[in-house]
Design a protein around this motif. Sequence first.
Motif: not given
Length: 114
Positions: A42-65
């Motif tokens: 729905q045209m948004q990053f969810q969650p828009a803000e994310l706190t992680v530790q250095k070296g962690d991996t973040v994976t984005w997945t697009n669910h919009d058409i």
Amino acid sequence: MTNKYSIRKDATSLLCSVFLLCGCASGPEKAMHKSYNVDIKQMQFQPAELTVQKGDTVTWTNHDIVAHDVTEEKSKRWTSGPLAQGESWSLIVKESVDYYCSIHVVMKGRLGVQ
Ligand SMILES: [Cu+2]
């Protein structure tokens, strides 16, 4: 006759591998990096803000058409490129960063490194 000898040899090498395994587990580097997921929907990053530790991996997945991307905002030094519906892209986080979707510039997100 040689059978007894070879069994003992197996037992010795088994013991060795047990010690090796223990050595690994109790090593000084307890680098247990985590993985996080950010949904693009729905045209948004969810969650828009994310706190992680250095070296962690973040994976984005697009669910919009429609296609979205994940682009570093300040100098565009990295980008996922366009992600079609169902596509994912991963980043190993090294520093706090603001990012956005360069296709829809109102879509913004932030990664904070502790
Ligand atoms: Cu977008």
